[in-house]
Every structure is written in structure tokens, then in C-alpha cells.
Design a protein around this motif. Structure first.
Motif, PDB file in Angstrom:
ATOM      1  N   MET A  41       0.838  -1.208   0.000  1.00 38.51           N
ATOM      2  CA  MET A  41       0.000   0.000   0.000  1.00 38.51           C
ATOM      3  C   MET A  41       0.871   1.256   0.000  1.00 38.51           C
ATOM      4  SD  MET A  41      -3.268  -0.398  -0.262  1.00 38.51           S
ATOM      5  CE  MET A  41      -3.817   1.207   0.317  1.00 38.51           C
ATOM      6  N   GLN A  45       0.868   4.116  -2.820  1.00 37.38           N
ATOM      7  CA  GLN A  45       0.696   5.546  -2.549  1.00 37.38           C
ATOM      8  C   GLN A  45       1.848   6.361  -3.129  1.00 37.38           C
ATOM      9  OE1 GLN A  45       0.019   5.143   1.742  1.00 37.38           O
ATOM     10  NE2 GLN A  45      -2.061   5.900   1.432  1.00 37.38           N
ATOM     11  N   PHE A 160     -12.585  -2.871   0.935  1.00 40.16           N
ATOM     12  CA  PHE A 160     -11.346  -2.403   1.547  1.00 40.16           C
ATOM     13  C   PHE A 160     -11.049  -0.966   1.136  1.00 40.16           C
ATOM     14  CE2 PHE A 160      -6.910  -1.349   1.338  1.00 40.16           C
ATOM     15  CZ  PHE A 160      -6.590  -1.423   2.683  1.00 40.16           C
ATOM     16  N   ALA A 164     -10.497   2.121   3.519  1.00 38.14           N
ATOM     17  CA  ALA A 164      -9.237   2.862   3.514  1.00 38.14           C
ATOM     18  C   ALA A 164      -9.473   4.340   3.215  1.00 38.14           C
ATOM     19  CB  ALA A 164      -8.270   2.252   2.501  1.00 38.14           C
ATOM     20  N   THR A 165     -10.394   4.643   2.318  1.00 41.81           N
ATOM     21  CA  THR A 165     -10.719   6.035   2.002  1.00 41.81           C
ATOM     22  C   THR A 165     -11.306   6.728   3.224  1.00 41.81           C
ATOM     23  OG1 THR A 165     -11.090   5.501  -0.323  1.00 41.81           O
ATOM     24  CG2 THR A 165     -12.108   7.522   0.498  1.00 41.81           C
ATOM     25  N   GLN A 167     -10.983   5.854   6.313  1.00 41.96           N
ATOM     26  CA  GLN A 167      -9.942   5.929   7.334  1.00 41.96           C
ATOM     27  C   GLN A 167      -9.021   7.128   7.071  1.00 41.96           C
ATOM     28  OE1 GLN A 167      -6.781   3.064   7.048  1.00 41.96           O
ATOM     29  NE2 GLN A 167      -6.667   2.846   9.283  1.00 41.96           N
ATOM     30  N   GLN A 168      -8.598   7.298   5.827  1.00 37.25           N
ATOM     31  CA  GLN A 168      -7.716   8.421   5.480  1.00 37.25           C
ATOM     32  C   GLN A 168      -8.415   9.753   5.749  1.00 37.25           C
ATOM     33  OE1 GLN A 168      -4.483   8.311   4.270  1.00 37.25           O
ATOM     34  NE2 GLN A 168      -4.439   6.102   4.467  1.00 37.25           N
TER      35      GLN A 168
END
Length: 179
Positions: A41, A45, A160, A164-165, A167-168
Motif C-alpha cells: 500500500m 501511494q 477495503f 481505507a478512504t 480511514q484516510q
């Protein structure tokens, strides 16, 4: 009789130990996969960051202006204030970015046809051409890869990425809220 019970307990305990070791190995294997996933990941990024910089360079934009331009491809047209909020900019900062995007020919301010008092910012034909030239090959390669996967796997990937989006976004908000 006591000897047989002791023997059975010893066998059962031995079986339990083997089962416990298998669980430990599975947990260790899963932890290694999670660690590898985290590393991959980070690589993803960094690759996305590098691509964004190359796109900005190619278009003669800075990264903030590129982020604003990308946001303009949302299906719902945005006002300058909505764009400022989405990009995390002040209204003055977004005005400067929109001015630069207009000068570069990638975006234009447009009066809303339903409410002439409302102004939206939209990509121009040049902006759409840029997206097609740069991002269409990336999107097609990604779609081709996904076509080889089953629906369940794709669904898990979507889940997921949504996690993750979110969470960010939550952690970005947390960092913005703290001095």
C-alpha cells in the motif's frame, strides 16, 4: 485404567499442541501478509504520488491545481466554495487555483442554467482531452486486470478501498482539528 487415561490425555494434549502450533503458524502467516500488504500500500501511494507529479508537470500545473482539476470531474458541478471545501482550501486559495486553471484552458467558470446567480467550475474540452490521453490507458489496464478476478474478490477489494478512504479522511480530519 489410570495408565490408559493418562495415555489418552497425553495423546489429546499432544493433538491440542499440534493444533495450537497450526493456529500460531496461521496467525504468523496472516501477520506476514498484513505486513506485506501495508508495504505494498505504501508503494502504491508513492507510485500514485509520482504519477500525480508527472501529470502536473506535463500539464504545467502545480499539485494543488491538479487536485482541484481532478475534483471537477465529479458528476455534479461544483461551486468555487464547494471546490474549496473538497480540496481543503480557503476561498481565496481556490479562487487563485481556478484562475490558473482557466488561464491554462483546463477549466471554466460557468453560470448555472437553473440559477443564474450560482457559478460552477467545470472542466473544458481541453480538460476532458487531457483525462482521456493520460488516464484512459491506466483505467483500461486496471479494468483488464479486474476482469480476471471473481465478483467476490472484486467486492472485497471495493470494501477495503471504501474502508481505507474513510480511514484516510477521518485521520486527515483528526490532524486538521489538532493544533
Amino acid at each position: 485404567m489410570a495408565v490408559e487415561q493418562a495415555h489418552e490425555q497425553a495423546q489429546g494434549h499432544g493433538h491440542g499442541q499440534a493444533h495450537g502450533q497450526e493456529q500460531d503458524q496461521a496467525a504468523t502467516s496472516q501477520e506476514r501478509l498484513i505486513e506485506t500488504f501495508g508495504q505494498v500500500m505504501q508503494e502504491f501511494q508513492r507510485a500514485g504520488d509520482t504519477l500525480d507529479q508527472r501529470v502536473a508537470d506535463r500539464l504545467g500545473l502545480n499539485r494543488t491545481d491538479l487536485r482541484c482539476l481532478e475534483l471537477l470531474f465529479d458528476p455534479t458541478p461544483m461551486s468555487p466554495g464547494e471546490l474549496a471545501a473538497a480540496a481543503g482550501l480557503t476561498t481565496g486559495g481556490v479562487t487563485t487555483a481556478i484562475d490558473r486553471l482557466e488561464r491554462s484552458g483546463y477549466a471554466a467558470r460557468t453560470r448555472d442554467s437553473a440559477d443564474r446567480r450560482r457559478v460552477t467550475v467545470q472542466p473544458t474540452e481541453k480538460g476532458y482531452a487531457m483525462v482521456a490521453e493520460i488516464f484512459a490507458p491506466i483505467a483500461e489496464e486496471g479494468a483488464e486486470y479486474l476482469r480476471a478476478l471473481d465478483d467476490r474478490t472484486i467486492g472485497q477489494m471495493i470494501d477495503f478501498l471504501r474502508f481505507a478512504t474513510r480511514q484516510q479522511q477521518e485521520h486527515a480530519s483528526r490532524l486538521t482539528a489538532k493544533p
